[in-house]
Design a protein around this motif. Structure first.
Motif, PDB file in Angstrom:
ATOM      1  N   LEU A  16      22.794 -25.925 -13.564  1.00 25.19           N
ATOM      2  CA  LEU A  16      23.943 -25.349 -14.492  1.00 25.19           C
ATOM      3  C   LEU A  16      25.183 -25.326 -13.671  1.00 25.19           C
ATOM      4  O   LEU A  16      25.125 -24.995 -12.475  1.00 25.19           O
ATOM      5  CB  LEU A  16      23.442 -24.227 -14.898  1.00 25.19           C
ATOM      6  CG  LEU A  16      22.282 -23.772 -15.717  1.00 25.19           C
ATOM      7  CD1 LEU A  16      21.974 -22.461 -16.287  1.00 25.19           C
ATOM      8  CD2 LEU A  16      22.271 -24.915 -17.002  1.00 25.19           C
ATOM      9  N   ALA A  54      26.385 -22.481 -20.505  1.00 21.05           N
ATOM     10  CA  ALA A  54      26.030 -23.478 -21.414  1.00 21.05           C
ATOM     11  C   ALA A  54      27.373 -24.112 -21.678  1.00 21.05           C
ATOM     12  O   ALA A  54      27.363 -25.380 -21.348  1.00 21.05           O
ATOM     13  CB  ALA A  54      25.605 -22.790 -22.840  1.00 21.05           C
ATOM     14  N   GLY A  56      23.010 -28.274 -20.157  1.00 22.48           N
ATOM     15  CA  GLY A  56      24.134 -27.479 -20.939  1.00 22.48           C
ATOM     16  C   GLY A  56      23.387 -27.194 -22.491  1.00 22.48           C
ATOM     17  O   GLY A  56      23.434 -26.153 -22.954  1.00 22.48           O
ATOM     18  N   LEU A  70      20.680 -25.114 -22.674  1.00 19.31           N
ATOM     19  CA  LEU A  70      20.787 -23.726 -22.606  1.00 19.31           C
ATOM     20  C   LEU A  70      21.353 -23.263 -23.861  1.00 19.31           C
ATOM     21  O   LEU A  70      21.034 -22.075 -24.115  1.00 19.31           O
ATOM     22  CB  LEU A  70      21.617 -23.496 -21.350  1.00 19.31           C
ATOM     23  CG  LEU A  70      21.879 -22.120 -20.874  1.00 19.31           C
ATOM     24  CD1 LEU A  70      20.540 -21.730 -20.243  1.00 19.31           C
ATOM     25  CD2 LEU A  70      23.032 -21.956 -19.979  1.00 19.31           C
ATOM     26  N   VAL A  71      22.039 -23.796 -24.685  1.00 23.05           N
ATOM     27  CA  VAL A  71      22.624 -23.588 -26.150  1.00 23.05           C
ATOM     28  C   VAL A  71      21.388 -22.771 -26.812  1.00 23.05           C
ATOM     29  O   VAL A  71      21.650 -21.842 -27.502  1.00 23.05           O
ATOM     30  CB  VAL A  71      23.173 -24.818 -26.693  1.00 23.05           C
ATOM     31  CG1 VAL A  71      23.331 -24.339 -28.340  1.00 23.05           C
ATOM     32  CG2 VAL A  71      24.294 -25.069 -26.021  1.00 23.05           C
ATOM     33  N   SER A  75      14.941 -25.706 -28.075  1.00 21.02           N
ATOM     34  CA  SER A  75      15.169 -25.968 -26.480  1.00 21.02           C
ATOM     35  C   SER A  75      13.818 -26.672 -26.174  1.00 21.02           C
ATOM     36  O   SER A  75      13.740 -27.527 -25.386  1.00 21.02           O
ATOM     37  CB  SER A  75      15.344 -24.604 -25.782  1.00 21.02           C
ATOM     38  OG  SER A  75      16.498 -24.016 -25.998  1.00 21.02           O
TER      39      SER A  75
END
Lengths: 100, 491
Positions: B230, B287, B317, B320-321, B334
């Motif tokens: 990240l 994110a 990213g 991660l949302v 996810s």
């Protein structure tokens, strides 16, 4: 049993020294040594807390960390030797085949 | 002191709960042993042995089903989430091994240690996905990372490979230091390293507000964020991905990411209710940064491998949302996306591997000019994978992104969803740029022909393409599986 706060402070200082070494030094060998200092700082915290609580988890964790640190150091030094054979230097600022 | 009674029943159950891992580790050791007695020209057998081992392990996962089996006094648990990630990780490993039949021939990686390191790393990932104790998560992470450091530097006479390995190693070791210090702080405050117990204690507000605990959780997050790359902890990713043997890059980008996200999901979904809204805000920022920086950096790349490396950052990213809200809907999205991502990314790397021929200079985008019409099958496959990575229907990548962003909207994170969609639009530019090169640019004068794939290699590509297409049209059953997996965690 002694309060663990003094030991936690010590572990924080060791960890900080390690982080500073990784960030500031350019010699890859010293960076690896600094990482080891970080891990030992962590070990101090684990053992102090474990013995304060009378809980074996902390000491077991410290053993695991030592084992992993040994394996990591072995692989790290092997990579370092391979680099030195190709480039005759272990200065991380001179590694620029790939853009940083 | 009373002698410690060993409960045979519990021991048996514990062993059963890690059966898939045992099979993978046993195969790794067997490969090392067979390597000793095999003559040099028959090393191909090792690849076959590894594939059989992974297939057996996959079979074990399926036959164990999603039932919850906890082992080693709660250090590991085989539950729906563990099973889901084991399937993702083992599929990624199987695809990599199938491609290794060809890749190892060209690059001379038909070696016992190559396969056993790959399998040992896989076992570490599986432990990480199943770990319910922070100790198991840490050990899994290290069992995963140490072989990967070696694999990245496997071409030890190629400067870029060994340089990528050193950079990955230094930053990876640094990050595991942070992870460990985070665990130590959490242990100091709460006196436990078991995730379910921590989650229960977190509901009590005094712990969630304790600064030392927050520092610990933050450091733990930093350690895992390094592994899933990240932003701003992504500096190693492009270099390690570009330097590593392409096969290893494909494996890393899919499987390492899945394993680290598994640990992150387990920790976040259980701990989040006690730590909202602070944690949600941090994840929101991470994110957005990860998607934007990943995509914008990918725009400028002329090296296809490096472009895919930045694209993998952007994908972390997107995934991660789904975790920002910390609910079932997002978690399910996810999980689904991680599965799809493994297949489409390994597929894309597989085709790129065939076309590029040589490590390093072979990956320049100019080498891909004119491939589309001269080699229609390869061109079509790469286009399919790129279109799926870009999120265009009717591929699985589109469905995955659709569920991720619609989960964000349903939970009220409309800004996040808008930024995600905009990012997705930016990413289409650099994916299609490669497609344009393939179909609309004339080939260079002495453009070399791509390598003819072996049967197993073609099988891997076809399987990936099939998954990308089928899940793009009929995603329901896998989505339901993902939902059950997340629910099994929360029960």
């Amino acid at each position: 049993m002694m309060e663990p706060s003094a030991y936690l402070l010590l572990s924080g200082i060791l960890f900080g020294i390690g982080v500073a070494g990784v960030v500031a030094r350019k010699n890859a060998l010293i960076v690896i040594m600094s990482v080891e200092i970080m891990l030992n700082g962590v070990n101090v915290a684990f053992i102090a807390v474990g013995s304060h609580l009378g809980d074996p988890t902390g000491s077991v964790f410290a053993f695991m960390v030592m084992t992993v640190a040994a394996a990591e150091a072995a692989v790290g030094l092997a990579i370092l030797i391979a680099i030195f054979r190709l480039k005759e230097t272990v200065d991380i600022t001179e590694l620029s085949v790939l853009k940083w | 002191m009373a002698p410690i009674a060993i409960d045979a029943q519990a021991l048996l159950q514990s062993t059963y709960s890690i059966l898939p891992e045992i099979l993978v580790v046993a195969t790794a050791l067997f490969v090392l042993f067979v390597d000793l007695i095999l003559p040099e020209e028959n090393k191909r057998v090792l690849c076959g042995v590894s594939i059989i081992g992974v297939a057996l392990s996959l079979f074990a996962v399926f036959s164990m089903g999603p039932a919850r089996i906890s082992g080693f006094s709660g250090a590991v648990v085989h539950d729906g989430l563990g099973a889901f990630f084991e399937i993702v990780i083992l599929s990624a490993c199987a695809l990599t091994l199938l491609m290794a039949t060809g890749y190892s021939e060209w690059e001379g990686t038909h070696k016992g240690e190559f396969y056993s390191l790959l399998l040992l790393s896989t076992s570490g990932m599986m432990f990480m996905a199943k770990g319910t104790d922070l100790m198991t998560v840490f050990l899994g992470l290290e069992t995963l990372s140490i072989p990967i450091y070696v694999l990245v530097g496997f071409h030890r006479n190629r400067m870029s490979s060994i340089e990528g390995a050193l950079k990955y190693f230094l930053l990876g070791a640094f990050a595991s230091g942070f992870l460990l210090y985070g665990i130590a702080l959490i242990y100091a405050v709460s006196g436990t390293t078991k995730i379910p117990q921590l989650a229960a204690m977190l509901l009590d507000a005094s712990l969630a507000g304790n600064p030392m605990f927050l520092a610990g959780a933050g450091l733990l997050l930093v350690g895992l964020a390094f592994k899933v790359s990240l932003v701003p902890f992504h500096m190693w990713t492009p270099d390690a991905y570009e330097g590593a043997p392409t096969l290893v890059t494909a494996f890393m980008s899919a499987a390492v990411k899945a394993a680290a996200f598994a640990a992150l999901i387990r920790f976040l979904l259980l701990a989040l209710p006690g730590m909202q809204p602070a944690m949600g805000k941090i994840l929101w920022i991470l994110a957005v940064l990860t998607m934007t920086v990943g995509n914008l950096s990918a725009l400028r790349q002329d090296n296809v491998k490096r472009m895919l490396a930045y694209s993998s950052i952007a994908h972390a990213g997107y995934i991660l949302v789904g975790m920002v809200s910390g609910d079932v809907l997002g978690g399910q999205a996810s999980l689904f996306y991680l599965l799809v991502y493994a297949f489409m990314n390994i597929g894309a790397f597989g085709v790129v591997m065939l076309i590029a021929q040589k490590e390093d200079e072979g990956y320049d985008i100019g080498n891909f000019a004119g491939i589309g019409f001269r080699y229609p099958v390869l061109g079509a496959l790469l286009t399919l994978f790129l279109v799926s990575l870009g999120g265009i229907p009717p591929t699985a990548g589109f469905i995955g992104k659709f569920y991720l962003f619609s989960a964000a909207v349903k939970n009220g994170y409309i800004g996040l969803a808008v930024i995600g969609v905009l990012n997705s639009a930016v990413s289409i530019y650099y994916y299609l740029r490669l497609v344009v090169y393939m179909y609309m640019m004339p080939a260079g004068a002495e453009a070399p022909a791509p390598r003819p794939p072996r049967v197993a290699f073609s099988l891997a590509l076809c399987a990936s393409a099939a998954v990308v297409l089928v899940l793009g049209i009929l995603p329901r059953s896998v989505l339901e599986f993902a939902e059950r997996s997340v629910l099994s965690l929360l029960m």
